[in-house]
Scaffold this active site. Sequence first.
Site, PDB file in Angstrom:
ATOM      1  N   LYS A  88       2.923 -18.013 -14.905  1.00 22.38           N
ATOM      2  CA  LYS A  88       3.332 -18.601 -13.319  1.00 22.38           C
ATOM      3  C   LYS A  88       2.123 -18.093 -12.244  1.00 22.38           C
ATOM      4  O   LYS A  88       1.818 -18.778 -11.609  1.00 22.38           O
ATOM      5  CB  LYS A  88       4.498 -18.151 -12.915  1.00 22.38           C
ATOM      6  N   ASN A  89       2.008 -16.780 -12.358  1.00 16.72           N
ATOM      7  CA  ASN A  89       1.107 -16.146 -11.536  1.00 16.72           C
ATOM      8  C   ASN A  89      -0.168 -16.750 -11.270  1.00 16.72           C
ATOM      9  O   ASN A  89      -1.148 -16.534 -10.467  1.00 16.72           O
ATOM     10  CB  ASN A  89       1.145 -14.660 -11.307  1.00 16.72           C
ATOM     11  N   CYS A 111      10.061 -11.030   1.319  1.00 20.46           N
ATOM     12  CA  CYS A 111      11.227 -11.276   0.460  1.00 20.46           C
ATOM     13  C   CYS A 111      11.791 -10.204   0.429  1.00 20.46           C
ATOM     14  O   CYS A 111      11.407  -8.916   0.746  1.00 20.46           O
ATOM     15  CB  CYS A 111      10.628 -12.073  -0.785  1.00 20.46           C
ATOM     16  N   ARG A 165       5.490  -7.708   2.260  1.00 20.63           N
ATOM     17  CA  ARG A 165       4.557  -8.324   1.774  1.00 20.63           C
ATOM     18  C   ARG A 165       3.729  -9.069   2.771  1.00 20.63           C
ATOM     19  O   ARG A 165       3.779 -10.193   2.870  1.00 20.63           O
ATOM     20  CB  ARG A 165       5.210  -9.192   0.736  1.00 20.63           C
ATOM     21  N   ASP A 174       6.245  -6.300 -11.916  1.00 18.49           N
ATOM     22  CA  ASP A 174       7.219  -7.468 -12.225  1.00 18.49           C
ATOM     23  C   ASP A 174       7.986  -6.961 -13.833  1.00 18.49           C
ATOM     24  O   ASP A 174       8.750  -8.195 -14.017  1.00 18.49           O
ATOM     25  CB  ASP A 174       6.273  -8.811 -12.357  1.00 18.49           C
ATOM     26  N   ARG A 234      12.467 -19.957 -10.417  1.00 12.92           N
ATOM     27  CA  ARG A 234      11.465 -20.369  -9.996  1.00 12.92           C
ATOM     28  C   ARG A 234      10.030 -19.786 -10.941  1.00 12.92           C
ATOM     29  O   ARG A 234       8.843 -20.356 -10.391  1.00 12.92           O
ATOM     30  CB  ARG A 234      11.214 -19.285  -8.657  1.00 12.92           C
TER      31      ARG A 234
HETATM   32  C1  EPZ Z   1       1.378 -11.142  -6.785  1.00 16.16           C
HETATM   33  O1  EPZ Z   1       1.969 -10.911  -5.578  1.00 16.16           O
HETATM   34  C2  EPZ Z   1       2.606 -11.718  -7.713  1.00 16.16           C
HETATM   35  N1  EPZ Z   1       2.843 -12.796  -6.975  1.00 16.16           N
HETATM   36  C3  EPZ Z   1       3.697 -10.812  -7.714  1.00 16.16           C
HETATM   37  O2  EPZ Z   1       4.674 -11.307  -8.667  1.00 16.16           O
HETATM   38  C4  EPZ Z   1       3.236  -9.337  -8.317  1.00 16.16           C
HETATM   39  O3  EPZ Z   1       4.480  -8.707  -8.036  1.00 16.16           O
HETATM   40  C5  EPZ Z   1       2.135  -8.858  -7.432  1.00 16.16           C
HETATM   41  O4  EPZ Z   1       1.063  -9.863  -7.628  1.00 16.16           O
HETATM   42  C6  EPZ Z   1       1.568  -7.517  -7.956  1.00 16.16           C
HETATM   43  O5  EPZ Z   1       1.209  -7.731  -9.134  1.00 16.16           O
HETATM   44  C7  EPZ Z   1       2.098 -13.931  -7.228  1.00 16.16           C
HETATM   45  O6  EPZ Z   1       1.224 -13.866  -7.892  1.00 16.16           O
HETATM   46  C8  EPZ Z   1       2.266 -15.432  -6.780  1.00 16.16           C
HETATM   47  P1  EPZ Z   1      -0.344  -7.856  -3.955  1.00 16.16           P
HETATM   48  P2  EPZ Z   1       0.856 -10.466  -4.149  1.00 16.16           P
HETATM   49  O7  EPZ Z   1      -0.976  -8.638  -2.835  1.00 16.16           O
HETATM   50  O8  EPZ Z   1      -0.387 -11.123  -4.603  1.00 16.16           O
HETATM   51  C9  EPZ Z   1       0.532  -5.058  -0.324  1.00 16.16           C
HETATM   52  C10 EPZ Z   1       6.700 -12.197  -9.272  1.00 16.16           C
HETATM   53  O9  EPZ Z   1       7.520 -11.678  -9.655  1.00 16.16           O
HETATM   54  N2  EPZ Z   1      -0.433  -6.099   0.391  1.00 16.16           N
HETATM   55  O10 EPZ Z   1      -0.811  -7.556  -5.354  1.00 16.16           O
HETATM   56  O11 EPZ Z   1       1.810 -10.871  -3.070  1.00 16.16           O
HETATM   57  C11 EPZ Z   1       1.832  -5.691  -0.663  1.00 16.16           C
HETATM   58  O12 EPZ Z   1       2.572  -5.418   0.243  1.00 16.16           O
HETATM   59  C12 EPZ Z   1       5.908 -11.715  -8.229  1.00 16.16           C
HETATM   60  O13 EPZ Z   1       5.899 -13.074 -10.083  1.00 16.16           O
HETATM   61  C13 EPZ Z   1      -0.639  -5.671   1.849  1.00 16.16           C
HETATM   62  O14 EPZ Z   1      -0.433  -4.708   2.203  1.00 16.16           O
HETATM   63  O15 EPZ Z   1       0.928  -8.911  -4.371  1.00 16.16           O
HETATM   64  C14 EPZ Z   1       2.241  -4.943  -2.164  1.00 16.16           C
HETATM   65  O16 EPZ Z   1       2.683  -3.767  -1.507  1.00 16.16           O
HETATM   66  C15 EPZ Z   1       6.827 -10.775  -7.329  1.00 16.16           C
HETATM   67  N3  EPZ Z   1      -1.484  -6.539   2.336  1.00 16.16           N
HETATM   68  C16 EPZ Z   1       0.800  -4.653  -2.678  1.00 16.16           C
HETATM   69  O17 EPZ Z   1      -0.393  -4.791  -1.581  1.00 16.16           O
HETATM   70  C17 EPZ Z   1      -1.866  -7.804   1.795  1.00 16.16           C
HETATM   71  O18 EPZ Z   1      -2.740  -8.540   2.573  1.00 16.16           O
HETATM   72  C18 EPZ Z   1       0.485  -5.441  -3.743  1.00 16.16           C
HETATM   73  O19 EPZ Z   1       0.471  -6.723  -3.389  1.00 16.16           O
HETATM   74  C19 EPZ Z   1      -1.561  -8.118   0.626  1.00 16.16           C
HETATM   75  C20 EPZ Z   1      -0.705  -7.169  -0.299  1.00 16.16           C
END
Ligand code: EPZ
Length: 430
Positions: free
Chosen positions: A22-23, A117, A122, A305, A397
């Site tokens: 999915k991701n 969420c 996020r 995840d 989803r």
């Molecule tokens: C992706 O989310 C996945 N979603 C998430 O999966 C997954 O948990 C996450 O990566 C971590 O592996 C999709 O790919 C659609 P991040 P993403 O940016 O990209 C912080 C699922 O269940 N951050 O790696 O949004 C953030 O708050 C979902 O399939 C910032 O601070 O995650 C988090 O603490 C849930 N600023 C950390 O980094 C930013 O600009 C990692 O987030 C971006 C992120």
Amino acid sequence: MEQYAIKGGNPLVGEVEIGGAKNAALAILPAAIMSNDTVFIENMPDVSDTNVLLQAMESVGAVVERVDRHSVKINGAKIADVRLDADYISKIRASYYFLGALLGKYKHAEVALPGGCVIGSRPIDLHLKGFRALGAEVKIEHGMVIAHADKLVGAHIYLDTVSVGATINIMFAAALAEGKTVIENAAKEPHVVDVANFLNSMGANIKGAGTDVVRITGVEKLHGSEYAIIPDQIEAGTFMFAAAITKGDVTVKNVIPKHLESTTAKLIEMGCEVEESDDAVRVVANKRLCPTHVKTLPYPGFPTDMQPQITVALAMAEGTSIVTESIFENRFKYVDELAKMGSLIKVEGNSAIITGVERYTGANVTAPDLRAGAALVMACLAAEGFSTVEDIKYIERGYEDFPAKLQSLGAQIDKVETERDLQKFKLKVG
Ligand code: EPZ
């Protein structure tokens, strides 16, 4: 009121085919519009998030031809609008990938700011930092992110936090920028590599994906491609833990075992037997699980995840376990639901201190988010008696045909929509 009705107690036994990641799909689909040629994508998961993204790209003029449930042809030549503001867009977090894709191709993008969420706020500050480093002017007005660049020029970008989304989104914009871009402290998840491979199949020049330094040399334009998405490591891991918690024997097929290494390692620590072959992994659990400690980390660490899934399994293990969530600030919300089934978990800050219990008893629980919802289903499958799971829209989803796949492994689970369906299920399972 769509919900899952479950009668627990059956060990899961058999084989299950794992779908496309999915991701990876949620990034590859928006990337497909970066070319004016037709792109053919296969092994796409048929889940609500991917279907919403396809609807979104059609809304701005892309031509989308659904070949079958798992494959689609996309042509971005006729995109007439670079503004995505429909309400449903902000519900799909991955809509932010349209920012990088449209900014890279048209040097302009306007996309509704994705909401936070239940697992955390996020933010997307790192995405915007990357776009600005490439020369874009980015502002947020009326809930929209508006990015514009006369031209994009390669830059050296250091990500303060390892971020999957920011790594991918910056790759999109940099792929069509002038000159070289370096992303330091990049995310190394398999789906980041898959997206880079997809872009390269369209003529991009991206090196180092899968390491923490990604180097992109901008090209003039991207051409068409035919691409198959990698298998979903999180769907696979979910079924692996479902086997563990129900004392079953499940083989997940069409997987890349290397992507599952941290999950496999933990299952072995917890007392499961795990057999790997080149595209399948078998998990056998014939005794009560052992306790362990785990901390979620960026890949190749244990994935966030999979945190609800391992917590639900450890809450039935013997002894005390500790699960620490280091990626998101609020990803233990489901623990309150699990307590209804008899679990003994104390959440202290970003750690869950778990005292294993012998058994769960069935209860009516509500899914707070995608992965926690799947984990609660696992708990219901292991519980004694009858359960229902509400708010299954979250689960749908990201998990295609979840009840059907579980039924094929011997689970007693049905999606019910009315009280009458519920009673019929209860009569059926006795
Ligand atoms: C992706 O989310 C996945 N979603 C998430 O999966 C997954 O948990 C996450 O990566 C971590 O592996 C999709 O790919 C659609 P991040 P993403 O940016 O990209 C912080 C699922 O269940 N951050 O790696 O949004 C953030 O708050 C979902 O399939 C910032 O601070 O995650 C988090 O603490 C849930 N600023 C950390 O980094 C930013 O600009 C990692 O987030 C971006 C992120």
